[in-house]
Design an enzyme around this catalytic site. Structure first.
Site, short mmCIF file in Angstrom:
data_model
loop_
_atom_site.label_atom_id
_atom_site.label_comp_id
_atom_site.label_asym_id
_atom_site.label_seq_id
_atom_site.Cartn_x
_atom_site.Cartn_y
_atom_site.Cartn_z
CB THR A 1 80.38 17.24 42.71
OG1 THR A 1 80.37 16.44 43.90
CG2 THR A 1 79.46 18.61 43.06
CG HIS B 1 84.10 11.87 49.88
ND1 HIS B 1 85.41 11.79 49.67
CD2 HIS B 1 83.77 12.64 49.26
CE1 HIS B 1 85.69 12.66 48.69
NE2 HIS B 1 84.82 13.27 48.45
CG ASN C 1 88.79 13.97 46.03
OD1 ASN C 1 89.95 13.51 45.78
ND2 ASN C 1 87.77 13.60 45.33
CE1 TYR D 1 85.23 18.90 49.39
CE2 TYR D 1 85.67 16.79 48.51
CZ TYR D 1 85.34 18.23 48.28
OH TYR D 1 85.32 18.85 47.36
C1 PHB Z 1 83.73 19.03 43.46
O1 PHB Z 1 82.77 19.31 43.70
O2 PHB Z 1 84.68 19.74 42.87
C2 PHB Z 1 84.30 17.76 44.18
C3 PHB Z 1 83.35 16.96 45.02
C4 PHB Z 1 83.84 16.12 45.60
C5 PHB Z 1 85.20 15.36 45.55
C6 PHB Z 1 85.68 16.37 44.55
C7 PHB Z 1 85.46 17.28 43.96
O3 PHB Z 1 85.52 14.40 45.99
#
Ligand code: PHB
Length: 362
Positions: free
Chosen positions: A27, A177, A180, A182
């Site tokens: 990101t 995805h 993490n 989400y």
């Molecule tokens: C972040 O923006 O910190 C971020 C985004 C997507 C991810 C992990 C971290 O999978």
């Protein structure tokens, strides 16, 4: 160090890749505003990194609802599709390959980012700790709205439309995805999923949404052009799971029916590491390629490949600061350190201005 396996060819799905170094999704929050549109600077950044065997794009929102951070790109408008087209063209002009990472953040958003200032959605009304990165600055996370059962098909539909759009933008494939913290991860793990309908409770129920999403995405792309990213032990974004090994062994076994190109596993994230999870079980269960990620060096990657723990290794932070990372690893050249102050947002500084070996020698 001899990097014989790291620099050997291997197929991924139906693509013949020249070596085993993948660029992980990162990101960077530098899309054009308004509209979260990928631009020429983004194209230059990806083109600079096209010596990766495969580039996986930064996480990209599949819909306005799926957005959680200011300035991240989307794949739901005509302008975004066109913008991404410049990026896929740039990477293809270097004979490389690029997959788009499809992202719905779920609760990791804020009403200030959402259409009509709606609350973010999630499996259950449980807030993530910390603050959201919005156009108005950092704002405390809110308690999200639990999705109604009759809204789930619209979530699946968002993934399908984004998969169609990614194809139109010229990508070689897509990565779902599911890591993490989400939306899909929020459904998988029992710390965030307290539902008592068919999407919550048992492992079978908590994996249901992910499997429905994978089905519609492979309907668009075919399994050989689809990968999925998971983070079984991740605690980033206030995540927790009582029995990750049982959950992920079950999920990966179910994924085999789709003949996916790859399983991309975040084995550690920052300081986050778990000693009692056996990633090798997932590798053994899965019938496609295994991409390992999290804190690897060239040497650790070679060891992982040589001991049959993985087929490819994805590098994140090292690719931020080293556009020609594969060549540097091959030569044993020192790596540029990455500057965290320029990770998220800004301009070309800390984005397209990191020198490669060629730049350094001229
Ligand atoms: C972040 O923006 O910190 C971020 C985004 C997507 C991810 C992990 C971290 O999978």
């Amino acid at each position: 160090m001899n990097f014989k396996t790291l620099f050997s060819e291997k197929t991924l799905g139906d693509l013949d890749l020249p070596h085993r170094i993948v660029m992980a999704p990162l990101t960077r929050c530098r899309s054009s505003q308004p509209g979260d549109i990928p631009n020429a600077l983004n194209a230059e950044y990806y083109k600079q990194r096209s010596s990766a065997a495969l580039i996986i794009t930064e996480a990209t929102q599949i819909s306005p609802q799926g957005k959680g951070y200011a300035f991240t790109p989307g794949i739901h408008s005509a302008e975004q599709i066109q913008g991404w087209g410049k990026i896929t063209d740039a990477v293809h002009s270097e004979n490389s390959h690029i997959f788009m990472q499809l992202w719905h953040v779920g609760r990791v958003s804020h009403s200030a980012i959402q259409v009509d200032n709606a609350l973010p959605v999630a499996p259950s009304a449980i807030a993530v700790e910390g603050q959201a990165f919005t156009e108005q600055g950092m704002l405390d996370f809110e308690v999200p709205r639990a999705l109604e059962l009759n809204e789930i098909p619209s979530i699946v539909e968002q993934y399908k439309q984004a998969a169609i759009n990614a194809k139109q933008a010229g990508f070689d494939g897509v990565e779902i995805h599911a890591a993490n913290g989400y939306l899909l991860d929020q459904f998988l793990k029992d710390g965030t999923n307290k539902r008592n309908d068919i999407y919550g409770g048992s492992i079978e129920n908590r994996t249901r949404l992910v499997l429905e999403v994978v089905q519609v995405v492979i309907d668009v792309w075919g399994g050989s052009r689809v990968g999925i990213r998971i983070s079984p032990t991740g605690t980033f974004n206030s995540m927790s799971e009582t029995n990750p090994q049982a959950l992920y062994n079950y999920l990966v076994d179910k994924l085999n029916q789709f003949n996916l190109a790859y399983l991309h596993v975040v084995e550690r994230f920052g300081d986050d590491a778990s000693e009692d999870f056996d990633f090798y079980e997932l590798r053994r269960i899965f019938n496609g390629a295994y991409i390992a990620n999290g804190g690897y060096t060239g040497q650790l990657a070679e060891q992982s490949l040589d001991s049959n723990q993985s087929d490819f290794v994805a590098f994140g932070a090292p690719f931020i600061a080293n556009p020609d990372l594969p060549e540097k690893i091959k030569q044993g050249a020192p790596l540029n350190p990455a500057d965290p102050d320029t990770f998220y947002g800004g301009d070309s500084k800390g984005y397209t201005d990191y020198p490669s070996l060629v730049d350094a020698s001229t």
